[in-house]
Write a protein that holds these residues in place. Structure first.
Motif, PDB file in Angstrom:
ATOM      1  N   ASP A 108      -1.551  12.252  -9.333  1.00  0.00           N
ATOM      2  CA  ASP A 108      -2.231  10.963  -9.307  1.00  0.00           C
ATOM      3  C   ASP A 108      -3.263  10.869 -10.432  1.00  0.00           C
ATOM      4  O   ASP A 108      -4.084   9.959 -10.453  1.00  0.00           O
ATOM      5  CB  ASP A 108      -2.890  10.700  -7.948  1.00  0.00           C
ATOM      6  CG  ASP A 108      -3.988  11.686  -7.634  1.00  0.00           C
ATOM      7  OD1 ASP A 108      -4.010  12.776  -8.236  1.00  0.00           O
ATOM      8  OD2 ASP A 108      -4.837  11.369  -6.777  1.00  0.00           O
ATOM      9  N   ALA A 125       3.562   3.830 -15.925  1.00  0.00           N
ATOM     10  CA  ALA A 125       3.000   3.392 -14.645  1.00  0.00           C
ATOM     11  C   ALA A 125       3.249   1.900 -14.429  1.00  0.00           C
ATOM     12  O   ALA A 125       3.614   1.469 -13.333  1.00  0.00           O
ATOM     13  CB  ALA A 125       1.504   3.695 -14.613  1.00  0.00           C
ATOM     14  N   ARG A 126       3.097   1.138 -15.476  1.00  0.00           N
ATOM     15  CA  ARG A 126       3.318  -0.310 -15.377  1.00  0.00           C
ATOM     16  C   ARG A 126       4.776  -0.615 -15.050  1.00  0.00           C
ATOM     17  O   ARG A 126       5.084  -1.463 -14.211  1.00  0.00           O
ATOM     18  CB  ARG A 126       2.904  -0.970 -16.701  1.00  0.00           C
ATOM     19  CG  ARG A 126       2.930  -2.488 -16.679  1.00  0.00           C
ATOM     20  CD  ARG A 126       2.515  -3.060 -18.017  1.00  0.00           C
ATOM     21  NE  ARG A 126       1.138  -2.727 -18.366  1.00  0.00           N
ATOM     22  CZ  ARG A 126       0.784  -1.953 -19.393  1.00  0.00           C
ATOM     23  NH1 ARG A 126       1.708  -1.413 -20.160  1.00  0.00           N
ATOM     24  NH2 ARG A 126      -0.485  -1.722 -19.645  1.00  0.00           N
ATOM     25  N   GLY A 129       5.521   0.173 -11.480  1.00  0.00           N
ATOM     26  CA  GLY A 129       4.711  -0.553 -10.508  1.00  0.00           C
ATOM     27  C   GLY A 129       3.613   0.280  -9.874  1.00  0.00           C
ATOM     28  O   GLY A 129       3.149  -0.024  -8.776  1.00  0.00           O
ATOM     29  N   VAL A 130       3.185   1.344 -10.565  1.00  0.00           N
ATOM     30  CA  VAL A 130       2.112   2.205 -10.064  1.00  0.00           C
ATOM     31  C   VAL A 130       0.778   1.677 -10.584  1.00  0.00           C
ATOM     32  O   VAL A 130       0.599   1.494 -11.793  1.00  0.00           O
ATOM     33  CB  VAL A 130       2.306   3.670 -10.520  1.00  0.00           C
ATOM     34  CG1 VAL A 130       1.159   4.549 -10.037  1.00  0.00           C
ATOM     35  CG2 VAL A 130       3.641   4.202 -10.013  1.00  0.00           C
ATOM     36  N   ASP A 131      -0.143   1.431  -9.682  1.00  0.00           N
ATOM     37  CA  ASP A 131      -1.435   0.865 -10.069  1.00  0.00           C
ATOM     38  C   ASP A 131      -2.288   1.901 -10.800  1.00  0.00           C
ATOM     39  O   ASP A 131      -2.396   3.045 -10.387  1.00  0.00           O
ATOM     40  CB  ASP A 131      -2.186   0.375  -8.833  1.00  0.00           C
ATOM     41  CG  ASP A 131      -3.552  -0.184  -9.184  1.00  0.00           C
ATOM     42  OD1 ASP A 131      -3.611  -1.193  -9.905  1.00  0.00           O
ATOM     43  OD2 ASP A 131      -4.564   0.417  -8.758  1.00  0.00           O
ATOM     44  N   VAL A 132      -2.885   1.481 -11.903  1.00  0.00           N
ATOM     45  CA  VAL A 132      -3.851   2.292 -12.650  1.00  0.00           C
ATOM     46  C   VAL A 132      -5.192   1.571 -12.589  1.00  0.00           C
ATOM     47  O   VAL A 132      -5.292   0.422 -13.004  1.00  0.00           O
ATOM     48  CB  VAL A 132      -3.412   2.471 -14.129  1.00  0.00           C
ATOM     49  CG1 VAL A 132      -4.485   3.225 -14.912  1.00  0.00           C
ATOM     50  CG2 VAL A 132      -2.070   3.191 -14.220  1.00  0.00           C
ATOM     51  N   GLY A 134      -5.735   2.873  -9.318  1.00  0.00           N
ATOM     52  CA  GLY A 134      -5.615   3.080  -7.878  1.00  0.00           C
ATOM     53  C   GLY A 134      -4.645   4.174  -7.475  1.00  0.00           C
ATOM     54  O   GLY A 134      -4.943   5.006  -6.622  1.00  0.00           O
ATOM     55  N   GLY A 135      -3.466   4.198  -8.096  1.00  0.00           N
ATOM     56  CA  GLY A 135      -2.472   5.209  -7.754  1.00  0.00           C
ATOM     57  C   GLY A 135      -2.309   6.287  -8.803  1.00  0.00           C
ATOM     58  O   GLY A 135      -1.702   7.327  -8.551  1.00  0.00           O
ATOM     59  N   GLU A 196     -11.772   1.750 -17.607  1.00  0.00           N
ATOM     60  CA  GLU A 196     -11.107   1.234 -16.404  1.00  0.00           C
ATOM     61  C   GLU A 196     -10.034   2.160 -15.833  1.00  0.00           C
ATOM     62  O   GLU A 196      -9.800   2.165 -14.622  1.00  0.00           O
ATOM     63  CB  GLU A 196     -10.476  -0.122 -16.723  1.00  0.00           C
ATOM     64  CG  GLU A 196     -11.461  -1.187 -17.124  1.00  0.00           C
ATOM     65  CD  GLU A 196     -10.796  -2.399 -17.752  1.00  0.00           C
ATOM     66  OE1 GLU A 196     -11.376  -3.493 -17.677  1.00  0.00           O
ATOM     67  OE2 GLU A 196      -9.689  -2.259 -18.313  1.00  0.00           O
ATOM     68  N   SER A 197      -9.404   2.967 -16.655  1.00  0.00           N
ATOM     69  CA  SER A 197      -8.253   3.769 -16.200  1.00  0.00           C
ATOM     70  C   SER A 197      -8.621   4.878 -15.212  1.00  0.00           C
ATOM     71  O   SER A 197      -7.723   5.470 -14.603  1.00  0.00           O
ATOM     72  CB  SER A 197      -7.536   4.397 -17.390  1.00  0.00           C
ATOM     73  OG  SER A 197      -8.375   5.351 -18.030  1.00  0.00           O
ATOM     74  N   ARG A 200     -11.717   4.506 -10.130  1.00  0.00           N
ATOM     75  CA  ARG A 200     -11.068   4.359  -8.833  1.00  0.00           C
ATOM     76  C   ARG A 200     -12.128   4.312  -7.735  1.00  0.00           C
ATOM     77  O   ARG A 200     -12.935   5.219  -7.600  1.00  0.00           O
ATOM     78  CB  ARG A 200     -10.113   5.508  -8.591  1.00  0.00           C
ATOM     79  CG  ARG A 200      -9.402   5.457  -7.251  1.00  0.00           C
ATOM     80  CD  ARG A 200      -8.624   6.733  -7.009  1.00  0.00           C
ATOM     81  NE  ARG A 200      -7.460   6.856  -7.865  1.00  0.00           N
ATOM     82  CZ  ARG A 200      -6.687   7.936  -7.866  1.00  0.00           C
ATOM     83  NH1 ARG A 200      -6.959   8.965  -7.085  1.00  0.00           N
ATOM     84  NH2 ARG A 200      -5.633   7.992  -8.659  1.00  0.00           N
TER      85      ARG A 200
END
Length: 202
Positions: A108, A125-126, A129-132, A134-135, A196-197, A200
């Motif tokens: 993660d 990740a994009r 569909g994996v949130d960056v 968050g995931g 931002e990356s 979390r």
């Protein structure tokens, strides 16, 4: 590609100050980001961290792998090391990161040796569909416009290149004047730029 033997790697770069913690990867923003009721930044720690580096075997790459592997093994975690093709750059990083995220127990968080690789991981990740962040949190050891302008922007270590150039010229001048090597290795401070990356919310 997976590296399994890192015992021969030697420390070539040292951080000026190392603060031990229970978690191997904890980025704490200063003066920004979510805060609790007492005004303390809230940052959720990573569960499993991987590292992505290029193919070139040099002091820079060995230092990253040595520091990362030591941090993982010291906490009882198996290092997860992946290699991207230097010639393919971002595309290779996207492919490697995609396979990593589709694995049985995906990390993660990911640390990369370049901002180009970090952007490739962000693309993976994009696409999945994996949130960056968050995931999946992403950070790079090499800051630059790519990390700064990415969306989300990517956390990175920044080196003052002007100061590094001045130090290098000073060392060369001393060596030429004295006819020998410097008495002690030069050290440069790296600044952590939290973006931002990795912000979390816990």
């Amino acid at each position: 590609m997976l590296i399994t033997n890192v015992s021969d790697l030697q420390p070539l770069v040292k951080s000026k100050k190392v603060t031990p913690s229970r978690a191997p990867f904890r980025l704490q923003p200063c003066g920004c980001g979510p805060r609790d009721r007492r005004g303390t930044p809230r940052v959720e720690r990573a569960r499993r961290i991987a590292v992505l580096v290029g193919q070139t075997d040099n002091a820079y790459r060995r230092s990253i792998l040595w520091l990362y592997s030591n941090a993982m093994t010291a906490r009882g975690m198996a290092p997860t090391i992946r290699i991207a093709d230097n010639n393919e750059g971002q595309l290779s990083a996207t492919e490697v990161s995609t396979r990593l995220l589709q694995g049985k127990d995906p990390p993660d968080a990911l640390i990369t040796s370049s901002s180009v690789f970090a952007e490739g991981a962000l693309d993976a990740a994009r696409w999945l569909g994996v949130d960056v962040p968050g995931g999946f949190m992403i950070a790079t050891v090499s800051d630059g416009p790519i990390a700064e302008q990415a969306r989300p922007s990517i956390t990175a270590l920044r080196l003052d290149t002007s100061a590094a150039a001045r130090r290098l010229l000073d060392l060369l001048a001393r060596r030429l004047h004295n006819g020998g090597a410097a008495a002690a290795p030069a050290t440069m401070t790296l600044d952590l730029t939290v973006r931002e990356s990795t912000l979390r919310v816990g």
